[in-house]
Motif scaffolding. Structure first.
Motif, PDB file in Angstrom:
ATOM      1  N   VAL A   1       0.844  -1.202   0.000  1.00 48.00           N
ATOM      2  CA  VAL A   1       0.000   0.000   0.000  1.00 48.00           C
ATOM      3  C   VAL A   1       0.875   1.247   0.000  1.00 48.00           C
ATOM      4  O   VAL A   1       0.660   2.196  -0.773  1.00 48.00           O
ATOM      5  CB  VAL A   1      -0.931   0.006   1.235  1.00 48.00           C
ATOM      6  CG1 VAL A   1      -1.656   1.337   1.350  1.00 48.00           C
ATOM      7  CG2 VAL A   1      -1.925  -1.137   1.177  1.00 48.00           C
ATOM      8  N   ILE A   2       1.898   1.232   0.859  1.00 49.50           N
ATOM      9  CA  ILE A   2       2.733   2.426   1.003  1.00 49.50           C
ATOM     10  C   ILE A   2       3.514   2.698  -0.280  1.00 49.50           C
ATOM     11  O   ILE A   2       3.703   3.853  -0.672  1.00 49.50           O
ATOM     12  CB  ILE A   2       3.695   2.268   2.208  1.00 49.50           C
ATOM     13  CG1 ILE A   2       2.888   2.084   3.491  1.00 49.50           C
ATOM     14  CG2 ILE A   2       4.628   3.465   2.335  1.00 49.50           C
ATOM     15  CD1 ILE A   2       1.805   3.088   3.727  1.00 49.50           C
ATOM     16  N   SER A   3       3.961   1.635  -0.954  1.00 46.03           N
ATOM     17  CA  SER A   3       4.649   1.845  -2.226  1.00 46.03           C
ATOM     18  C   SER A   3       3.733   2.577  -3.207  1.00 46.03           C
ATOM     19  O   SER A   3       4.171   3.468  -3.944  1.00 46.03           O
ATOM     20  CB  SER A   3       5.085   0.499  -2.823  1.00 46.03           C
ATOM     21  OG  SER A   3       6.021  -0.129  -1.980  1.00 46.03           O
ATOM     22  N   GLU A   4       2.448   2.192  -3.225  1.00 45.92           N
ATOM     23  CA  GLU A   4       1.489   2.884  -4.093  1.00 45.92           C
ATOM     24  C   GLU A   4       1.352   4.351  -3.672  1.00 45.92           C
ATOM     25  O   GLU A   4       1.382   5.261  -4.503  1.00 45.92           O
ATOM     26  CB  GLU A   4       0.105   2.224  -3.998  1.00 45.92           C
ATOM     27  CG  GLU A   4       0.050   0.792  -4.470  1.00 45.92           C
ATOM     28  CD  GLU A   4       0.308   0.665  -5.956  1.00 45.92           C
ATOM     29  OE1 GLU A   4      -0.254   1.442  -6.736  1.00 45.92           O
ATOM     30  OE2 GLU A   4       1.123  -0.206  -6.334  1.00 45.92           O
ATOM     31  N   LEU A   5       1.200   4.553  -2.350  1.00 43.18           N
ATOM     32  CA  LEU A   5       0.948   5.919  -1.866  1.00 43.18           C
ATOM     33  C   LEU A   5       2.143   6.824  -2.138  1.00 43.18           C
ATOM     34  O   LEU A   5       1.984   7.961  -2.610  1.00 43.18           O
ATOM     35  CB  LEU A   5       0.637   5.902  -0.356  1.00 43.18           C
ATOM     36  CG  LEU A   5      -0.609   5.130   0.083  1.00 43.18           C
ATOM     37  CD1 LEU A   5      -0.792   5.231   1.589  1.00 43.18           C
ATOM     38  CD2 LEU A   5      -1.833   5.664  -0.626  1.00 43.18           C
ATOM     39  N   ILE A   6       3.346   6.325  -1.827  1.00 46.99           N
ATOM     40  CA  ILE A   6       4.529   7.166  -1.964  1.00 46.99           C
ATOM     41  C   ILE A   6       4.755   7.538  -3.434  1.00 46.99           C
ATOM     42  O   ILE A   6       5.007   8.704  -3.764  1.00 46.99           O
ATOM     43  CB  ILE A   6       5.776   6.453  -1.393  1.00 46.99           C
ATOM     44  CG1 ILE A   6       5.614   6.193   0.110  1.00 46.99           C
ATOM     45  CG2 ILE A   6       7.046   7.253  -1.675  1.00 46.99           C
ATOM     46  CD1 ILE A   6       5.553   7.408   0.982  1.00 46.99           C
ATOM     47  N   ALA A   7       4.649   6.547  -4.315  1.00 44.92           N
ATOM     48  CA  ALA A   7       4.877   6.843  -5.737  1.00 44.92           C
ATOM     49  C   ALA A   7       3.793   7.770  -6.274  1.00 44.92           C
ATOM     50  O   ALA A   7       4.083   8.766  -6.940  1.00 44.92           O
ATOM     51  CB  ALA A   7       4.915   5.545  -6.532  1.00 44.92           C
TER      52      ALA A   7
ATOM     53  N   TYR B   1       0.032  16.284   0.279  1.00 43.90           N
ATOM     54  CA  TYR B   1      -0.189  15.753   1.624  1.00 43.90           C
ATOM     55  C   TYR B   1      -1.664  15.460   1.864  1.00 43.90           C
ATOM     56  O   TYR B   1      -2.257  15.955   2.816  1.00 43.90           O
ATOM     57  CB  TYR B   1       0.387  16.709   2.669  1.00 43.90           C
ATOM     58  CG  TYR B   1       1.889  16.844   2.541  1.00 43.90           C
ATOM     59  CD1 TYR B   1       2.735  15.891   3.095  1.00 43.90           C
ATOM     60  CD2 TYR B   1       2.447  17.893   1.823  1.00 43.90           C
ATOM     61  CE1 TYR B   1       4.107  15.987   2.945  1.00 43.90           C
ATOM     62  CE2 TYR B   1       3.818  18.001   1.668  1.00 43.90           C
ATOM     63  CZ  TYR B   1       4.644  17.044   2.231  1.00 43.90           C
ATOM     64  OH  TYR B   1       6.006  17.133   2.073  1.00 43.90           O
ATOM     65  N   ASP B   2      -2.233  14.661   0.982  1.00 46.03           N
ATOM     66  CA  ASP B   2      -3.608  14.222   1.219  1.00 46.03           C
ATOM     67  C   ASP B   2      -3.598  13.163   2.323  1.00 46.03           C
ATOM     68  O   ASP B   2      -2.549  12.612   2.668  1.00 46.03           O
ATOM     69  CB  ASP B   2      -4.195  13.644  -0.066  1.00 46.03           C
ATOM     70  CG  ASP B   2      -4.282  14.698  -1.151  1.00 46.03           C
ATOM     71  OD1 ASP B   2      -5.183  15.536  -1.078  1.00 46.03           O
ATOM     72  OD2 ASP B   2      -3.410  14.691  -2.041  1.00 46.03           O
ATOM     73  N   THR B   3      -4.795  12.842   2.829  1.00 43.76           N
ATOM     74  CA  THR B   3      -4.884  11.925   3.974  1.00 43.76           C
ATOM     75  C   THR B   3      -4.115  10.614   3.766  1.00 43.76           C
ATOM     76  O   THR B   3      -3.348  10.205   4.650  1.00 43.76           O
ATOM     77  CB  THR B   3      -6.362  11.633   4.289  1.00 43.76           C
ATOM     78  OG1 THR B   3      -7.030  12.874   4.452  1.00 43.76           O
ATOM     79  CG2 THR B   3      -6.517  10.782   5.521  1.00 43.76           C
ATOM     80  N   PRO B   4      -4.292   9.922   2.625  1.00 42.44           N
ATOM     81  CA  PRO B   4      -3.557   8.654   2.477  1.00 42.44           C
ATOM     82  C   PRO B   4      -2.051   8.850   2.590  1.00 42.44           C
ATOM     83  O   PRO B   4      -1.354   8.022   3.189  1.00 42.44           O
ATOM     84  CB  PRO B   4      -3.938   8.186   1.070  1.00 42.44           C
ATOM     85  CG  PRO B   4      -5.208   8.882   0.754  1.00 42.44           C
ATOM     86  CD  PRO B   4      -5.136  10.202   1.451  1.00 42.44           C
ATOM     87  N   MET B   5      -1.550   9.958   2.042  1.00 41.91           N
ATOM     88  CA  MET B   5      -0.108  10.196   2.093  1.00 41.91           C
ATOM     89  C   MET B   5       0.356  10.463   3.523  1.00 41.91           C
ATOM     90  O   MET B   5       1.467  10.060   3.914  1.00 41.91           O
ATOM     91  CB  MET B   5       0.247  11.389   1.193  1.00 41.91           C
ATOM     92  CG  MET B   5       1.726  11.639   1.071  1.00 41.91           C
ATOM     93  SD  MET B   5       2.592  10.225   0.362  1.00 41.91           S
ATOM     94  CE  MET B   5       4.087  11.015  -0.214  1.00 41.91           C
ATOM     95  N   LEU B   6      -0.502  11.101   4.324  1.00 45.05           N
ATOM     96  CA  LEU B   6      -0.122  11.315   5.731  1.00 45.05           C
ATOM     97  C   LEU B   6       0.057   9.979   6.438  1.00 45.05           C
ATOM     98  O   LEU B   6       1.005   9.787   7.206  1.00 45.05           O
ATOM     99  CB  LEU B   6      -1.190  12.155   6.445  1.00 45.05           C
ATOM    100  CG  LEU B   6      -1.348  13.603   5.979  1.00 45.05           C
ATOM    101  CD1 LEU B   6      -2.365  14.320   6.853  1.00 45.05           C
ATOM    102  CD2 LEU B   6      -0.013  14.337   6.004  1.00 45.05           C
ATOM    103  N   TYR B   7      -0.852   9.047   6.155  1.00 43.91           N
ATOM    104  CA  TYR B   7      -0.693   7.708   6.734  1.00 43.91           C
ATOM    105  C   TYR B   7       0.574   7.050   6.195  1.00 43.91           C
ATOM    106  O   TYR B   7       1.292   6.364   6.924  1.00 43.91           O
ATOM    107  CB  TYR B   7      -1.911   6.834   6.427  1.00 43.91           C
ATOM    108  CG  TYR B   7      -3.107   7.157   7.288  1.00 43.91           C
ATOM    109  CD1 TYR B   7      -3.110   6.852   8.639  1.00 43.91           C
ATOM    110  CD2 TYR B   7      -4.243   7.750   6.746  1.00 43.91           C
ATOM    111  CE1 TYR B   7      -4.209   7.148   9.431  1.00 43.91           C
ATOM    112  CE2 TYR B   7      -5.348   8.045   7.522  1.00 43.91           C
ATOM    113  CZ  TYR B   7      -5.324   7.745   8.877  1.00 43.91           C
ATOM    114  OH  TYR B   7      -6.409   8.036   9.661  1.00 43.91           O
ATOM    115  N   GLY B   8       0.850   7.249   4.904  1.00 48.82           N
ATOM    116  CA  GLY B   8       2.038   6.643   4.305  1.00 48.82           C
ATOM    117  C   GLY B   8       3.318   7.164   4.950  1.00 48.82           C
ATOM    118  O   GLY B   8       4.211   6.388   5.314  1.00 48.82           O
TER     119      GLY B   8
END
Lengths: 566, 102
Positions: A270-276, A350-357
């Protein structure tokens, strides 16, 4: 992020949510997306239950004396917290919910390879959960989630067999899900979706599935042997009958250490998706990140003995396990370095998913580095069975898995529900959860290093110990409050949220090229993949497909290059 | 992929072999085989058990007639079993190496 691609004509009138109605249409569904939502309901209920147990633990530890529970009741509370959170939330959360929903869509398939087996896996999961809850309602179990012998076989007078049966049954759900993912990823990729065009979410789920299939049978057999030993006294683990209690630990941790990677690998995907995607950059070192998932899956099987440094395990075996435990940090570090390098000069939002990432990177870094402390035999002997260990594995399993789960849930929520969640509330909750988590668990590193043992309902009246425990309980309260916020607004958004476009984040992945929510068959035309993973293009070049009405199909040129008629 | 049809005769023969193996295990368990070497009973019982498991995998689970990919999957499973045995025995075999002062 601004929505660029939504037009009313792209939103199909019929999607997987409204294709059929009624309870039966859900309970007998073979649609992987609906089954994912069934899992979402199940894991949310178990998470809520496990969370209530966690709060009870923290309230008890607010003061040094055992004010709230007797010691045996406390034993049951932390055992049940562990069993429910590990086997019924952390292990299935990301693969069974997000993986089920997204694996077929992200590879351009219509469903998983075995839809009926997929539904069966949910029923098995719920059956395992019901058996476990039955054990809890009957009087509970007090062995710790690890079911260590000889206590679990010879001494505990609680519902060990029933709880073990619940864990045994739910393991088959994991095996079936893993089997389904492996076959699907091997055989059902869309034309052009080569292995090295797969999103990293898929690679991590492939690696996770390998662990599920290779490891889960061992825990099933181990728990079964505990039951047989308890009922029939067959002498596998009991030294009086020629058995060996340390053998239980070998067999238990052969699965249960890799199980940590069942929890964390999908989260890393999941984080790989979010970060990229939220850096709008191709991931740095795609193949290294992909193969590091496989390496973690393989190395993860070789390190279980680090849970047994004080168990009378041979010191020579301990040295081997110590070395291998240091080695498993390498592929994990590859991921963290590559995520960081991806952020470098990215167009980060810095949308919500990225904050979690971003939160996950920080928490996993602390969890992973303290894991290296525990891989060193000398230090491990000092902190074994203290709150240092509790803090470490919560940073990895909760900081890692929960942050990834929440990040992924927010990221794909528009696709899952067809609605946007309220962004400002999302950011607020992400920050609250991050602060609450650190306040809960960081003091536990300190108090654990000072010697406070885990699994006791009372502790010596040392002022600094109580201060640290009060901080931890305050943090748990903030964390619990923070967890309620997304629960409320995500449910709210299902009815009142703004309608999501097909591609609200303007991203290139296949899941963003079908409508939100997708039609039952995911794509009405078979996608032909001509682009690399994370290949960003100007938004106007991205086309959205879904279940288009015939009149809308005319909007697309007949020779549109990315798709062919199925 | 065409399905391989296994004759009933093969199934009955394998079933008979499994029953025979079970009886042999029972009979062997009644004998004290330690005169051969210490722990010979365990070795005999495990040998019969592994043989029976191999028959089940090859014939009842159709692995003998399956694709090479299936063979790879089976081999991977066995390899993982070997990992578990090897690292577990690294503990048991080396426990006595370190002498403690008494």
């Amino acid at each position: 992020m601004e929505e660029t691609l939504a037009t009313p004509s792209e939103t199909p009138r019929v999607n997987y949510l409204n294709a059929r109605y009624g309870l039966k249409s859900w309970l007998l569904t073979k649609d992987h997306k609906r089954i994912a939502l069934l899992y979402l309901g199940g894991v949310s209920l178990f998470f809520l239950l496990g969370g209530i147990y966690a709060m009870l633990i923290r309230i008890e530890l607010l003061t040094p004396k055992g004010d709230l529970f007797q010691s045996q009741t406390y034993n049951k509370v932390f055992t049940q917290h562990g069993i429910i959170m590990v086997f019924f939330f952390l292990i299935p959360a990301i693969p069974a919910v997000l993986g089920n929903f997204l694996v077929p869509i992200m590879i351009g398939a219509k469903d998983l390879a075995f839809p009926r087996i997929n539904l069966l896996s949910w029923y098995i999961y719920m059956l395992g959960g019901i058996l476990t809850i039955w054990a809890l309602l009957s009087g509970g179990v007090d062995t710790g989630w690890t079911f260590y012998v000889p206590y679990s076989t010879n001494f505990s007078n609680t519902y060990v067999v029933l709880a073990g049966l619940g864990v045994f049954v739910s393991g088959f759900s994991s095996i079936l899900t893993g089997l389904n993912f492996i076959v699907t990823i091997h055989t059902m990729r869309a034309p052009g979706m080569t292995w090295f065009r797969l999103p990293l979410f898929i690679w991590s789920h492939y690696a996770t599935s390998l662990i599920m299939i290779l490891g889960t049978p061992v825990i099933a057999i181990t728990v079964l042997l505990v039951a047989l030993e308890r009922i029939a006294h067959i002498g596998i683990f009991d030294p009086r009958l020629g058995g060996d209690p340390v053998l239980f630990q070998h067999m238990f941790w052969f699965y249960s250490h890799p199980a940590v990677y069942i929890m964390i690998l999908p989260s890393m995907g999941v984080i790989s998706e979010l970060i990229a995607n939220f850096s709008r950059k191709n991931i740095f070192g795609y193949s290294f990140v992909a193969f590091s998932s496989i390496a973690i899956a393989v190395f993860g099987f070789l390190v279980w003995g680090h849970h047994m440094f004080v168990s009378s395990q041979s010191i020579y075996a301990g040295m081997i396990f110590s070395f291998l435990s240091f080695a498993v940090a390498i592929p994990s570090a590859v991921k963290v370095f590559n995520w960081s390098a991806t952020l470098f000069r990215g167009s980060v939002s810095y949308d919500t998913p990225m904050l979690y990432g971003l939160g996950l990177i920080g928490l996993f870094l602390i969890g992973g580095m303290t894991g290296l402390f525990l891989a060193a035999i000398g230090l491990d002997v000092h902190v074994t069975d203290t709150y240092f260990v509790v803090a470490h594995f919560h940073y990895v399993m909760v900081g890692g898995t929960l942050m990834g789960y929440l990040g992924g849930l927010h990221y794909w929520w528009p696709k899952i529900s067809g609605r946007m969640y309220p962004e400002s509330w999302g950011r607020f909750a992400a920050l609250i959860i991050f602060v609450g988590f650190n306040l809960t668990f960081f003091p536990q590193f300190v108090v654990g290093y000072m010697g406070m043992p885990r699994r006791y309902h009372a502790y010596p009246d040392i002022p600094i110990w109580q201060v640290l425990n009060v901080m931890s309980t305050a943090g748990a309260t903030i964390l619990g409050f923070g967890m309620l916020i997304p629960m409320v607004y995500l449910i709210w958004s299902m009815r009142y949220g703004r309608a999501a476009s097909a591609n609200p984040w303007a991203l290139p992945g296949l899941e963003w090229r079908t409508s939100s929510p997708p039609p039952t068959e995911n794509f009405t035309v078979t996608p032909v993949v001509t682009w690399e993973a994370y290949e960003f293009a100007p938004p106007e070049e991205l086309k959205v497909i879904g279940k288009l009405e015939p009149r809308d199909r005319a909007d697309y040129p007949p020779d549109y290059p990315a798709y062919t008629e199925s | 992929m065409s399905e391989h049809i296994v004759s009933k005769k093969v199934y009955f023969v394998i079933f008979g072999a499994l029953i025979a193996g079970t009886l042999l295990t029972y009979v062997a368990a009644l004998q004290d085989l330690d005169f051969i070497f210490h722990g010979a009973n365990t070795v005999v019982a495990l040998t019969i058990a592994v043989t029976k498991a191999t028959l089940v995998v090859l014939y009842f689970m159709h692995v003998r007639y399956s694709t090479r990919l299936t063979w790879v999957i089976v081999a991977a499973g066995l390899f993982w079993l070997m990992i578990m045995f090897a690292l577990t025995f690294s503990d048991y075999f080396s426990r006595g190496w370190l002498s403690y002062p008494r």
